[in-house]
Write a protein that holds these residues in place. Structure first.
Motif, PDB file in Angstrom:
ATOM      1  N   LYS A  59      -3.919  -5.154   8.537  1.00 31.01           N
ATOM      2  CA  LYS A  59      -4.160  -5.744   7.221  1.00 31.01           C
ATOM      3  C   LYS A  59      -4.329  -4.655   6.168  1.00 31.01           C
ATOM      4  O   LYS A  59      -3.788  -4.755   5.074  1.00 31.01           O
ATOM      5  N   LYS A  60      -5.083  -3.626   6.517  1.00 29.85           N
ATOM      6  CA  LYS A  60      -5.344  -2.550   5.560  1.00 29.85           C
ATOM      7  C   LYS A  60      -4.078  -1.760   5.246  1.00 29.85           C
ATOM      8  O   LYS A  60      -3.876  -1.336   4.110  1.00 29.85           O
ATOM      9  N   LEU A  61      -3.228  -1.562   6.231  1.00 30.43           N
ATOM     10  CA  LEU A  61      -1.951  -0.883   5.987  1.00 30.43           C
ATOM     11  C   LEU A  61      -1.069  -1.698   5.062  1.00 30.43           C
ATOM     12  O   LEU A  61      -0.408  -1.158   4.174  1.00 30.43           O
ATOM     13  N   ARG A  62      -1.056  -3.011   5.274  1.00 35.92           N
ATOM     14  CA  ARG A  62      -0.252  -3.903   4.439  1.00 35.92           C
ATOM     15  C   ARG A  62      -0.679  -3.808   2.979  1.00 35.92           C
ATOM     16  O   ARG A  62       0.150  -3.687   2.086  1.00 35.92           O
ATOM     17  N   VAL A  63      -1.995  -3.834   2.742  1.00 35.19           N
ATOM     18  CA  VAL A  63      -2.512  -3.758   1.370  1.00 35.19           C
ATOM     19  C   VAL A  63      -2.289  -2.370   0.785  1.00 35.19           C
ATOM     20  O   VAL A  63      -1.838  -2.230  -0.357  1.00 35.19           O
ATOM     21  N   ALA A  64      -2.592  -1.328   1.558  1.00 36.64           N
ATOM     22  CA  ALA A  64      -2.470   0.045   1.063  1.00 36.64           C
ATOM     23  C   ALA A  64      -1.036   0.395   0.677  1.00 36.64           C
ATOM     24  O   ALA A  64      -0.804   1.109  -0.302  1.00 36.64           O
ATOM     25  N   LEU A  65      -0.075  -0.129   1.427  1.00 39.29           N
ATOM     26  CA  LEU A  65       1.333   0.177   1.168  1.00 39.29           C
ATOM     27  C   LEU A  65       2.014  -0.890   0.322  1.00 39.29           C
ATOM     28  O   LEU A  65       3.216  -0.777   0.048  1.00 39.29           O
ATOM     29  N   SER A  66       1.276  -1.921  -0.070  1.00 40.09           N
ATOM     30  CA  SER A  66       1.806  -3.033  -0.880  1.00 40.09           C
ATOM     31  C   SER A  66       3.051  -3.643  -0.246  1.00 40.09           C
ATOM     32  O   SER A  66       4.090  -3.780  -0.896  1.00 40.09           O
ATOM     33  N   LEU A  67       2.948  -4.003   1.031  1.00 40.99           N
ATOM     34  CA  LEU A  67       4.087  -4.552   1.758  1.00 40.99           C
ATOM     35  C   LEU A  67       4.037  -6.068   1.792  1.00 40.99           C
ATOM     36  O   LEU A  67       2.968  -6.657   1.923  1.00 40.99           O
ATOM     37  N   THR A  68       5.200  -6.692   1.689  1.00 43.44           N
ATOM     38  CA  THR A  68       5.303  -8.133   1.855  1.00 43.44           C
ATOM     39  C   THR A  68       5.642  -8.429   3.311  1.00 43.44           C
ATOM     40  O   THR A  68       6.002  -7.524   4.072  1.00 43.44           O
ATOM     41  N   ILE A 102       2.797  -4.665  18.798  1.00 40.30           N
ATOM     42  CA  ILE A 102       3.203  -4.934  17.414  1.00 40.30           C
ATOM     43  C   ILE A 102       2.860  -3.742  16.532  1.00 40.30           C
ATOM     44  O   ILE A 102       3.693  -3.281  15.742  1.00 40.30           O
ATOM     45  N   LEU A 103       1.655  -3.238  16.658  1.00 40.98           N
ATOM     46  CA  LEU A 103       1.224  -2.110  15.831  1.00 40.98           C
ATOM     47  C   LEU A 103       2.055  -0.865  16.112  1.00 40.98           C
ATOM     48  O   LEU A 103       2.482  -0.168  15.187  1.00 40.98           O
ATOM     49  N   ARG A 104       2.313  -0.579  17.386  1.00 39.17           N
ATOM     50  CA  ARG A 104       3.107   0.604  17.753  1.00 39.17           C
ATOM     51  C   ARG A 104       4.510   0.529  17.168  1.00 39.17           C
ATOM     52  O   ARG A 104       4.995   1.485  16.553  1.00 39.17           O
ATOM     53  N   ASN A 105       5.162  -0.627  17.322  1.00 34.10           N
ATOM     54  CA  ASN A 105       6.509  -0.770  16.796  1.00 34.10           C
ATOM     55  C   ASN A 105       6.536  -0.755  15.273  1.00 34.10           C
ATOM     56  O   ASN A 105       7.442  -0.198  14.671  1.00 34.10           O
ATOM     57  N   PHE A 106       5.511  -1.348  14.646  1.00 33.79           N
ATOM     58  CA  PHE A 106       5.438  -1.309  13.187  1.00 33.79           C
ATOM     59  C   PHE A 106       5.303   0.128  12.700  1.00 33.79           C
ATOM     60  O   PHE A 106       5.987   0.540  11.767  1.00 33.79           O
ATOM     61  N   LEU A 107       4.414   0.914  13.330  1.00 38.70           N
ATOM     62  CA  LEU A 107       4.226   2.300  12.900  1.00 38.70           C
ATOM     63  C   LEU A 107       5.476   3.145  13.127  1.00 38.70           C
ATOM     64  O   LEU A 107       5.830   3.978  12.290  1.00 38.70           O
ATOM     65  N   ASN A 108       6.162   2.945  14.248  1.00 40.59           N
ATOM     66  CA  ASN A 108       7.411   3.666  14.489  1.00 40.59           C
ATOM     67  C   ASN A 108       8.465   3.285  13.464  1.00 40.59           C
ATOM     68  O   ASN A 108       9.211   4.134  12.968  1.00 40.59           O
ATOM     69  N   ASP A 167      -0.214 -15.390  11.414  1.00 41.44           N
ATOM     70  CA  ASP A 167      -1.328 -15.541  12.357  1.00 41.44           C
ATOM     71  C   ASP A 167      -2.159 -14.265  12.448  1.00 41.44           C
ATOM     72  O   ASP A 167      -3.378 -14.312  12.587  1.00 41.44           O
ATOM     73  N   ILE A 168      -1.513 -13.110  12.358  1.00 39.02           N
ATOM     74  CA  ILE A 168      -2.213 -11.834  12.433  1.00 39.02           C
ATOM     75  C   ILE A 168      -3.066 -11.607  11.179  1.00 39.02           C
ATOM     76  O   ILE A 168      -4.164 -11.081  11.253  1.00 39.02           O
ATOM     77  N   PHE A 169      -2.566 -12.034  10.027  1.00 39.93           N
ATOM     78  CA  PHE A 169      -3.251 -11.769   8.767  1.00 39.93           C
ATOM     79  C   PHE A 169      -4.264 -12.847   8.380  1.00 39.93           C
ATOM     80  O   PHE A 169      -4.849 -12.788   7.308  1.00 39.93           O
ATOM     81  N   ARG A 170      -4.502 -13.814   9.230  1.00 38.51           N
ATOM     82  CA  ARG A 170      -5.512 -14.844   8.958  1.00 38.51           C
ATOM     83  C   ARG A 170      -6.914 -14.288   9.184  1.00 38.51           C
ATOM     84  O   ARG A 170      -7.080 -13.257   9.823  1.00 38.51           O
ATOM     85  N   LEU A 174       7.808   2.171  10.452  1.00 37.30           N
ATOM     86  CA  LEU A 174       7.335   2.660   9.156  1.00 37.30           C
ATOM     87  C   LEU A 174       7.755   4.107   8.931  1.00 37.30           C
ATOM     88  O   LEU A 174       8.109   4.490   7.819  1.00 37.30           O
ATOM     89  N   VAL A 175       7.738   4.899   9.994  1.00 38.42           N
ATOM     90  CA  VAL A 175       8.191   6.291   9.888  1.00 38.42           C
ATOM     91  C   VAL A 175       9.655   6.319   9.467  1.00 38.42           C
ATOM     92  O   VAL A 175      10.043   7.067   8.563  1.00 38.42           O
TER      93      VAL A 175
END
Length: 71
Positions: free
Chosen positions: A2-11, A50-56, A33-36, A58-59
């Motif tokens: 959630k914090k990454l989404r807000v910090a990076l202003s991602l939709t 999910i987090l690992r693939n998102f971070l990879n 469901d994750i952001f609820r 994101l790079v």
């Protein structure tokens, strides 16, 4: 997440696009469901996969595809 989404202003669409860069399929409803809030009945914890693939992804999204070094 959630914090990454807000910090990076991602939709949600951008997060799906980032996950697709590493061939990881995630739906908009799964992200919802994750952001609820944690007390919501449909809340789902963000798993390691999910987090690992998102971070990879994101790079790649921020830096681009890593180029192979020529010998």
């Amino acid at each position: 997440m959630k914090k990454l989404r807000v910090a990076l202003s991602l939709t949600s669409e951008q997060i799906i696009e980032i996950c697709n860069l590493v061939n990881f399929k995630v739906t908009k409803s799964e992200l919802g469901d994750i952001f609820r809030k944690e007390d919501h009945p449909n809340f789902k914890k963000c798993g390691d996969q999910i987090l690992r693939n998102f971070l990879n992804g994101l790079v790649i999204y921020k830096r681009g595809v890593k180029e192979e070094k020529q010998a």
